[in-house]
Design a protein around this motif. Structure first.
Motif, PDB file in Angstrom:
ATOM      1  N   ARG A  35      36.830  29.252  46.004  1.00  0.00           N
ATOM      2  CA  ARG A  35      37.220  30.908  46.097  1.00  0.00           C
ATOM      3  C   ARG A  35      37.346  31.579  44.753  1.00  0.00           C
ATOM      4  O   ARG A  35      37.729  30.842  43.608  1.00  0.00           O
ATOM      5  CB  ARG A  35      38.700  30.553  46.357  1.00  0.00           C
ATOM      6  CG  ARG A  35      39.636  31.751  46.805  1.00  0.00           C
ATOM      7  CD  ARG A  35      40.952  31.414  47.015  1.00  0.00           C
ATOM      8  NE  ARG A  35      41.864  31.086  45.894  1.00  0.00           N
ATOM      9  CZ  ARG A  35      43.028  30.398  45.501  1.00  0.00           C
ATOM     10  NH1 ARG A  35      43.346  29.710  46.719  1.00  0.00           N
ATOM     11  NH2 ARG A  35      43.477  30.252  44.508  1.00  0.00           N
ATOM     12  N   LEU A  55      27.956  33.877  49.365  1.00  0.00           N
ATOM     13  CA  LEU A  55      28.925  34.585  50.207  1.00  0.00           C
ATOM     14  C   LEU A  55      29.296  34.300  51.456  1.00  0.00           C
ATOM     15  O   LEU A  55      28.506  34.717  52.215  1.00  0.00           O
ATOM     16  CB  LEU A  55      29.019  36.022  49.580  1.00  0.00           C
ATOM     17  CG  LEU A  55      29.990  37.199  49.961  1.00  0.00           C
ATOM     18  CD1 LEU A  55      31.370  36.524  49.345  1.00  0.00           C
ATOM     19  CD2 LEU A  55      29.574  38.555  49.938  1.00  0.00           C
ATOM     20  N   THR A  57      32.758  35.134  53.009  1.00  0.00           N
ATOM     21  CA  THR A  57      33.823  36.017  53.367  1.00  0.00           C
ATOM     22  C   THR A  57      34.511  36.873  51.947  1.00  0.00           C
ATOM     23  O   THR A  57      34.587  36.105  50.843  1.00  0.00           O
ATOM     24  CB  THR A  57      34.876  35.843  54.135  1.00  0.00           C
ATOM     25  OG1 THR A  57      35.340  36.783  54.657  1.00  0.00           O
ATOM     26  CG2 THR A  57      35.626  34.706  53.709  1.00  0.00           C
ATOM     27  N   GLY A  58      34.761  38.030  52.173  1.00  0.00           N
ATOM     28  CA  GLY A  58      35.224  38.767  51.010  1.00  0.00           C
ATOM     29  C   GLY A  58      34.616  39.998  50.726  1.00  0.00           C
ATOM     30  O   GLY A  58      33.538  40.427  51.421  1.00  0.00           O
ATOM     31  N   SER A  59      34.869  40.637  49.309  1.00  0.00           N
ATOM     32  CA  SER A  59      34.106  41.965  49.206  1.00  0.00           C
ATOM     33  C   SER A  59      33.844  41.727  47.526  1.00  0.00           C
ATOM     34  O   SER A  59      34.748  41.346  46.806  1.00  0.00           O
ATOM     35  CB  SER A  59      34.897  42.752  49.449  1.00  0.00           C
ATOM     36  OG  SER A  59      34.215  44.210  49.167  1.00  0.00           O
ATOM     37  N   CYS A  60      32.647  42.042  47.331  1.00  0.00           N
ATOM     38  CA  CYS A  60      32.115  41.988  45.767  1.00  0.00           C
ATOM     39  C   CYS A  60      31.569  43.395  45.487  1.00  0.00           C
ATOM     40  O   CYS A  60      30.905  43.830  46.328  1.00  0.00           O
ATOM     41  CB  CYS A  60      31.520  40.900  45.617  1.00  0.00           C
ATOM     42  SG  CYS A  60      32.110  39.313  45.829  1.00  0.00           S
ATOM     43  N   ASP A  78      29.830  42.305  51.375  1.00  0.00           N
ATOM     44  CA  ASP A  78      30.691  42.042  52.110  1.00  0.00           C
ATOM     45  C   ASP A  78      30.357  41.207  53.474  1.00  0.00           C
ATOM     46  O   ASP A  78      31.075  41.339  54.365  1.00  0.00           O
ATOM     47  CB  ASP A  78      31.773  43.242  52.615  1.00  0.00           C
ATOM     48  CG  ASP A  78      30.918  44.257  53.288  1.00  0.00           C
ATOM     49  OD1 ASP A  78      29.957  43.809  53.505  1.00  0.00           O
ATOM     50  OD2 ASP A  78      31.507  45.332  53.724  1.00  0.00           O
ATOM     51  N   ALA A 100      34.730  40.198  42.021  1.00  0.00           N
ATOM     52  CA  ALA A 100      35.334  40.220  43.541  1.00  0.00           C
ATOM     53  C   ALA A 100      36.470  41.315  43.702  1.00  0.00           C
ATOM     54  O   ALA A 100      37.160  41.689  42.726  1.00  0.00           O
ATOM     55  CB  ALA A 100      36.077  38.663  43.580  1.00  0.00           C
ATOM     56  N   THR A 104      37.872  36.136  47.736  1.00  0.00           N
ATOM     57  CA  THR A 104      36.572  35.829  47.997  1.00  0.00           C
ATOM     58  C   THR A 104      36.106  34.335  48.161  1.00  0.00           C
ATOM     59  O   THR A 104      36.358  33.669  47.393  1.00  0.00           O
ATOM     60  CB  THR A 104      35.428  36.687  47.159  1.00  0.00           C
ATOM     61  OG1 THR A 104      35.848  38.111  47.326  1.00  0.00           O
ATOM     62  CG2 THR A 104      34.040  36.211  47.564  1.00  0.00           C
ATOM     63  N   CYS A 106      33.201  31.359  48.631  1.00  0.00           N
ATOM     64  CA  CYS A 106      31.838  31.380  48.748  1.00  0.00           C
ATOM     65  C   CYS A 106      31.354  29.895  48.716  1.00  0.00           C
ATOM     66  O   CYS A 106      32.450  28.896  48.451  1.00  0.00           O
ATOM     67  CB  CYS A 106      31.138  31.785  47.185  1.00  0.00           C
ATOM     68  SG  CYS A 106      31.149  33.422  46.875  1.00  0.00           S
TER      69      CYS A 106
END
Length: 224
Positions: A35, A55, A57-60, A78, A100, A104, A106
């Motif tokens: 995380r 990746l 989930t999440g956004s970078c 994303d 991030a 996020t 990974c």
């Protein structure tokens, strides 16, 4: 970066299974769940990339520093995405910054320990090739966006991705650099969006007053 056990995040199992279906058991066992907190860097330009990441989930955001010291926004991630393939196959020094924007998650493989095993695995190589081809196609589109799309459309696309609970705020000087415009031009564009009733200026930043209209303006700008 914090390592976790897969059982600690059962809500991620759909994404994990999607990746696992692409890899051999040998390749999949090279990875651990990790995380990154919002604001944390997954990769820092000019520094050694310790892990190859997938990746979940999440956004970078991905951005690069130019020779004149300014930064340029390259794209936003994303969805399921490989990060660090160039560093895995070649020079381990990171070529871009990856930061991030939200919490996020990974799958991470420590390059120093797993490089030889991964590079000898056909399922992994095919997975990375497919991901890299898709990424290259998207990045080519983003280059065209940065060169040819009007600032209003690029700004709205960025605002939609970066907003939190319907409010967008940022360091506007850095944002202007990232979008390749002057601060004056950026603020003028914000005022125009406010005049159209799409944004509303508040003490916290800009409230998204008409998300449907904003999404229509943005299209798929910066979305991966």
């Amino acid at each position: 970066m914090k390592y976790l056990e897969l059982g600690q995040k059962p809500e991620l199992m759909e994404q994990v299974r999607s990746v696992q279906s692409e890899l051999s058991d040998t390749a999949f066992r090279c990875f651990r769940l990790c995380r990154f907190d919002a604001g944390e860097f997954l990769y820092t330009e000019g520094k050694q990339a310790g892990c190859f990441l997938i990746l979940l989930t999440g956004s970078c955001k991905v951005f690069k520093t130019l020779e004149n010291g300014r930064t340029v926004l390259l794209c936003l991630y994303d969805d399921i995405q490989v990060i660090g393939e160039f560093e895995l196959f070649g020079d381990p020094i990171a070529k871009t910054n990856v930061q991030a924007l939200t919490e996020t998650y990974c799958l991470a493989a420590f390059v120093q320990d797993q490089r030889e095993r991964l590079l000898a695995d056909n399922s992994f190589l095919q997975f990375v090739c497919r991901q890299t081809c898709a990424k290259t196609d998207r990045n080519n589109s983003n280059i065209a966006i940065n060169l040819l799309y009007p600032l209003e459309q690029r700004l709205v696309g960025y605002v939609l991705v970066m907003q939190k609970n319907g409010v967008f705020s940022a360091n506007y000087t850095l944002l202007a650099e990232s979008l390749g415009c002057s601060l004056r031009h950026l603020l003028r564009t914000f005022r125009s969006l406010c005049d159209k009733g799409l944004l509303q200026k508040t003490k916290a930043g800009y409230r998204l007053a008409n998300i449907t209209a904003l999404e229509k303006i943005a299209g798929n700008v910066y979305r991966q």
